[in-house]
Motif scaffolding. Structure first.
Motif, PDB file in Angstrom:
ATOM      1  N   ARG A 342       0.805  -1.223   0.000  1.00 55.41           N
ATOM      2  CA  ARG A 342       0.000   0.000   0.000  1.00 55.41           C
ATOM      3  C   ARG A 342       0.836   1.271   0.000  1.00 55.41           C
ATOM      4  NH1 ARG A 342      -3.754  -0.210   4.979  1.00 55.41           N
ATOM      5  NH2 ARG A 342      -4.352   1.820   4.108  1.00 55.41           N
ATOM      6  N   PHE A 343       2.118   1.161   0.405  1.00 60.09           N
ATOM      7  CA  PHE A 343       2.923   2.358   0.578  1.00 60.09           C
ATOM      8  C   PHE A 343       4.320   2.172  -0.003  1.00 60.09           C
ATOM      9  CE2 PHE A 343       0.145   1.785   4.318  1.00 60.09           C
ATOM     10  CZ  PHE A 343      -0.746   2.826   4.070  1.00 60.09           C
ATOM     11  N   VAL A 344       4.870   3.271  -0.523  1.00 59.18           N
ATOM     12  CA  VAL A 344       6.249   3.313  -0.992  1.00 59.18           C
ATOM     13  C   VAL A 344       6.976   4.408  -0.223  1.00 59.18           C
ATOM     14  CG1 VAL A 344       7.768   3.817  -2.950  1.00 59.18           C
ATOM     15  CG2 VAL A 344       5.713   2.438  -3.285  1.00 59.18           C
ATOM     16  N   TYR A 345       8.161   4.074   0.256  1.00 59.37           N
ATOM     17  CA  TYR A 345       8.975   5.019   1.018  1.00 59.37           C
ATOM     18  C   TYR A 345      10.256   5.298   0.231  1.00 59.37           C
ATOM     19  CZ  TYR A 345       5.718   3.582   4.623  1.00 59.37           C
ATOM     20  OH  TYR A 345       4.564   3.306   5.319  1.00 59.37           O
ATOM     21  N   VAL A 346      10.455   6.564  -0.103  1.00 61.37           N
ATOM     22  CA  VAL A 346      11.547   6.961  -0.983  1.00 61.37           C
ATOM     23  C   VAL A 346      12.571   7.760  -0.191  1.00 61.37           C
ATOM     24  CG1 VAL A 346      12.166   8.159  -3.104  1.00 61.37           C
ATOM     25  CG2 VAL A 346       9.931   7.043  -2.914  1.00 61.37           C
ATOM     26  N   GLN A 347      13.801   7.267  -0.173  1.00 60.01           N
ATOM     27  CA  GLN A 347      14.880   7.974   0.512  1.00 60.01           C
ATOM     28  C   GLN A 347      15.480   9.012  -0.430  1.00 60.01           C
ATOM     29  OE1 GLN A 347      18.121   5.456   1.731  1.00 60.01           O
ATOM     30  NE2 GLN A 347      18.638   6.758   3.468  1.00 60.01           N
ATOM     31  N   THR A 348      15.679  10.216   0.082  1.00 56.64           N
ATOM     32  CA  THR A 348      16.303  11.276  -0.705  1.00 56.64           C
ATOM     33  C   THR A 348      17.583  11.699  -0.003  1.00 56.64           C
ATOM     34  OG1 THR A 348      15.044  13.053   0.367  1.00 56.64           O
ATOM     35  CG2 THR A 348      14.063  12.018  -1.575  1.00 56.64           C
ATOM     36  N   GLY A 349      18.697  11.744  -0.773  1.00 53.53           N
ATOM     37  CA  GLY A 349      20.006  11.836  -0.155  1.00 53.53           C
ATOM     38  C   GLY A 349      20.554  13.218   0.093  1.00 53.53           C
ATOM     39  N   ALA A 358       1.353   6.904  -0.936  1.00 55.96           N
ATOM     40  CA  ALA A 358       0.314   5.882  -1.015  1.00 55.96           C
ATOM     41  C   ALA A 358       0.236   5.382  -2.449  1.00 55.96           C
ATOM     42  CB  ALA A 358      -1.035   6.449  -0.581  1.00 55.96           C
ATOM     43  N   VAL A 359       0.046   4.071  -2.612  1.00 55.74           N
ATOM     44  CA  VAL A 359      -0.114   3.474  -3.937  1.00 55.74           C
ATOM     45  C   VAL A 359      -1.588   3.467  -4.279  1.00 55.74           C
ATOM     46  CG1 VAL A 359       0.284   1.440  -5.365  1.00 55.74           C
ATOM     47  CG2 VAL A 359       1.929   2.037  -3.559  1.00 55.74           C
ATOM     48  N   ASN A 360      -1.965   4.189  -5.316  1.00 56.47           N
ATOM     49  CA  ASN A 360      -3.360   4.268  -5.738  1.00 56.47           C
ATOM     50  C   ASN A 360      -3.758   3.019  -6.517  1.00 56.47           C
ATOM     51  OD1 ASN A 360      -3.705   6.941  -4.690  1.00 56.47           O
ATOM     52  ND2 ASN A 360      -2.498   7.680  -6.424  1.00 56.47           N
ATOM     53  N   PRO A 361      -5.067   2.738  -6.671  1.00 61.05           N
ATOM     54  CA  PRO A 361      -5.509   1.544  -7.391  1.00 61.05           C
ATOM     55  C   PRO A 361      -4.990   1.453  -8.821  1.00 61.05           C
ATOM     56  CG  PRO A 361      -7.322   2.442  -6.128  1.00 61.05           C
ATOM     57  CD  PRO A 361      -6.203   3.434  -6.026  1.00 61.05           C
ATOM     58  N   GLN A 367       1.818  11.466  -2.579  1.00 59.92           N
ATOM     59  CA  GLN A 367       2.600  11.708  -1.378  1.00 59.92           C
ATOM     60  C   GLN A 367       1.690  12.231  -0.273  1.00 59.92           C
ATOM     61  OE1 GLN A 367       6.048  14.233  -1.787  1.00 59.92           O
ATOM     62  NE2 GLN A 367       6.579  14.075   0.386  1.00 59.92           N
ATOM     63  N   PHE A 368       1.879  11.688   0.960  1.00 61.55           N
ATOM     64  CA  PHE A 368       1.038  12.115   2.068  1.00 61.55           C
ATOM     65  C   PHE A 368       1.833  12.596   3.268  1.00 61.55           C
ATOM     66  CE2 PHE A 368       1.610   7.532   2.408  1.00 61.55           C
ATOM     67  CZ  PHE A 368       1.980   7.358   3.741  1.00 61.55           C
TER      68      PHE A 368
END
Length: 385
Positions: A342-349, A358-361, A367-368
């Protein structure tokens, strides 16, 4: 090849300095929720690596049912982070520097500056350091795990891989499972001329290494029944591709990012280790280097554009359909997904921030929220449990 490396370095530095806001096509709002509607599979933890040159740490975050992260603790690795020359946002210039072993509930963290790997036992969002083991080379940048096998990729001195077995909550180094990659140790800049990732393919029967601009090759080692790699890899050259990060495509091969043309590709890997590209999809972004998968959805991190691109794979990966892109904080690098998808977490350096999506259908992202990584700039390595 040096020309390509200089162009990629210049593009990354320039675009990071001038990046403008980007938005993923047709996002829908994430579903609202409350404590009364929480589901067991919504709970998970996310871990991020600071990669601090003065003392590497792992920062633990707990997730609520809506995917929002709250810092839960910080743990010393008893090792040092590292920085490759020429790097702007990705000081390790690799995928998989922090790897979760779901079967054994262990977390593996590279200490590039001290040539070691830390092994943590995982209990929810809590960690316990169990071991610090020699990486078998210089400047470890990536860790791969399959069943009881673990392999570490070392980036400098021409590159190497080192194999281990998992014994309880410890790693046992197998001295005979060391192989040199034979890359040019003097190629510059380092961040585009060091290997990018080690990972298993074809159900653990093969071990894959990307060499980035130092050869533009995909190296495939056969893994025998004992877990040992073949004496030398089967090498597939991908001219100008700068192959970087990948995820498995079942038993057929891998989905691979190519930083040269800024694209996501499907690579079929045959039983004999030979490989061929069967699909290609340009991101239209800059410095496309990392990829994370959720079922048939694939998301690439584009460091130079500060964005993440979405794709849907079909027909066993032979078709890649673009889903648009979303903006992130500066210097998009490694990413991870929640186990429930359901969710993606993106690291920014650049500033050390995790952007939460949030992953939409339809596969697009919204982004939340975002959280800071203590220590800020230069952090690299993220994993979810």
């Amino acid at each position: 090849m040096p020309v390509l490396s200089r162009r990629l370095s210049l593009s990354l530095a320039t675009t990071l300095a001038t990046a403008s806001a980007l938005a993923m096509s047709a996002p829908s709002a994430p579903a609202a929720g409350n404590s009364a509607t929480r589901h067991a599979d919504a709970w998970h933890a996310v871990f991020a690596q600071t990669n601090s040159l003065s003392g590497n740490q792992i920062v633990a975050y707990a997730s609520d049912a809506q995917g929002r992260l709250t810092q839960a603790g910080t743990y010393d690795t008893h090792g040092l982070g590292g920085r490759l020359t020429g790097s702007v946002a990705d000081h390790l210039a690799s995928q998989g520097s922090l790897t979760y072993d779901r079967e054994h509930r262990l977390l593996y963290a590279v200490n590039a500056g001290s040539n070691t790997v830390s092994v943590f036992a995982v209990d929810g969002d809590r960690l316990r350091l169990r071991q610090v083991v020699d990486s078998g080379g210089r400047f470890p940048v990536s860790v791969a795990v399959h069943d009881h096998l673990v392999y570490v990729l070392n980036a400098l001195d021409g590159g190497s891989i080192q194999g281990y077995t998992v014994d309880g909550d410890h790693l046992t180094k197998q001295d005979r499972w060391h192989r040199c990659l034979g890359l040019d140790p003097n190629a510059t800049p380092q961040f585009t001329n060091t290997p990018g990732q080690v990972g298993f393919a074809r159900g653990g029967s093969q071990l894959v290494v990307t060499t980035k601009a130092n050869g533009n090759n995909l190296d495939v080692f056969a893994i025998d029944d004992s877990g040992a790699p073949s004496d030398s890899p089967v090498v597939t050259n991908l001219p100008g591709a700068v192959p970087f990060g990948f995820v498995p495509n079942d038993r057929r091969g891998v989905f691979l990012t190519e930083a040269g043309p800024n694209a996501l590709t499907t690579i079929d890997i045959h039983r004999d280790g030979t490989a061929q590209q069967t699909a290609f999809a340009a991101t239209g972004q800059s410095a496309t280097c990392w990829v994370v998968a959720i079922g048939d959805l694939l998301y690439t991190s584009n460091a130079g554009s500060s964005s993440i691109s979405g794709f849907r794979a079909s027909d066993r990966g032979r078709h890649l359909t673009a889903l648009g892109y979303a903006s992130t904080d500066p210097g998009t690098i490694d990413a991870t997904a929640s186990p429930n998808g359901r969710f993606v977490y993106v690291q920014t350096g650049v500033n050390g921030i995790i952007d939460e999506f949030a992953v939409n259908p339809d596969g697009t992202l919204t982004q939340f929220d975002s959280v800071n990584i203590p220590g800020g700039a230069g952090s690299e390595g993220i994993a979810a449990t």
